[in-house]
Design an enzyme around this catalytic site. Structure first.
Site, short mmCIF file in Angstrom:
data_model
loop_
_atom_site.label_atom_id
_atom_site.label_comp_id
_atom_site.label_asym_id
_atom_site.label_seq_id
_atom_site.Cartn_x
_atom_site.Cartn_y
_atom_site.Cartn_z
N CYS A 54 0.86 -1.18 0.00
CA CYS A 54 0.00 0.00 0.00
C CYS A 54 0.90 1.23 0.00
O CYS A 54 2.06 1.15 -0.40
CB CYS A 54 -0.98 -0.02 1.17
N ASN A 83 2.42 1.55 4.38
CA ASN A 83 2.62 0.30 5.11
C ASN A 83 2.25 0.42 6.59
O ASN A 83 2.90 -0.17 7.46
CB ASN A 83 4.07 -0.19 4.93
N CYS A 88 -1.52 0.80 7.34
CA CYS A 88 -2.93 0.47 7.47
C CYS A 88 -3.29 -0.78 6.66
O CYS A 88 -3.42 -1.87 7.20
CB CYS A 88 -3.83 1.64 7.04
N ARG A 89 -3.44 -0.60 5.37
CA ARG A 89 -3.95 -1.69 4.53
C ARG A 89 -3.02 -2.87 4.37
O ARG A 89 -3.42 -4.02 4.57
CB ARG A 89 -4.33 -1.14 3.15
N SER A 90 -1.77 -2.62 3.98
CA SER A 90 -0.89 -3.76 3.71
C SER A 90 -0.50 -4.56 4.95
O SER A 90 -0.47 -5.79 4.89
CB SER A 90 0.34 -3.34 2.90
N ASP A 128 -8.36 3.44 1.28
CA ASP A 128 -7.50 3.88 2.38
C ASP A 128 -8.37 4.40 3.52
O ASP A 128 -9.12 5.36 3.35
CB ASP A 128 -6.57 4.99 1.88
#
Length: 162
Positions: A17, A20, A22-24, A134
């Site tokens: 993402c 690095n 939140c999402r990934s 996001d």
């Protein structure tokens, strides 16, 4: 849609993402846990990275950690890092959280490694959308939405690739 990967003995997966945090890292934690639950922990190695260096060395966002922990995913030991050239050699598949990440990964990637780059949401039902949005600037619902999408896509990844 994606085709089945020619899985080596251990399939190395990199979730990507922006920063690095939140999402990934959420996707990393979810895929690792689902692989363990499916008895595939010995066959899947998961990591995550960001395209930017904004948060290198930092733990995942506290909100990501909190929402993930409520579902049994402990992200606390992960630390942000930036995608590097070696990642295109080391990882069998790089899963982008959105189209912007996909485009940037393809821009950085050597031509002979392009097939390794995919959208994570390619492994989910099309009605869920093609991107993991996001949640950083939103509220709790955004972090729950990320988890909902990532859980479905990671389960689809395991079903399709193993």
């Amino acid at each position: 849609m994606t085709g089945r990967l020619k899985a080596p003995a251990v399939l190395k997966v990199l979730m990507v993402c922006t920063g690095n945090i939140c999402r990934s890292p959420t996707a990393e934690g979810v895929l690792q846990r689902l692989a363990e639950q499916a008895g595939l922990a010995h066959r899947v190695q998961v990591d995550s990275a960001g395209l930017s260096a904004y948060h290198v060395g930092e733990a995942p966002d506290r909100r990501s950690q909190s929402h993930a922990l409520k579902r049994g995913y402990d992200l606390s030991k992960r630390r942000a890092r930036q995608v590097c050239a070696a990642d295109f050699e080391e990882f069998d598949v790089l899963l982008a959280m959105d189209r912007g990440h996909l485009d940037e990964l393809k821009r950085q990637c050597p031509p002979d490694r392009q097939a390794r780059i995919r959208l994570l949401m390619d492994y989910a039902s099309p009605d869920m959308g093609r991107e993991v949005p996001d949640p950083y600037y939103g509220g709790a619902a955004g972090f729950e939405d990320v988890l909902d999408r990532v859980e479905v896509a990671c389960q689809g990844f395991l079903e399709r690739e193993f």
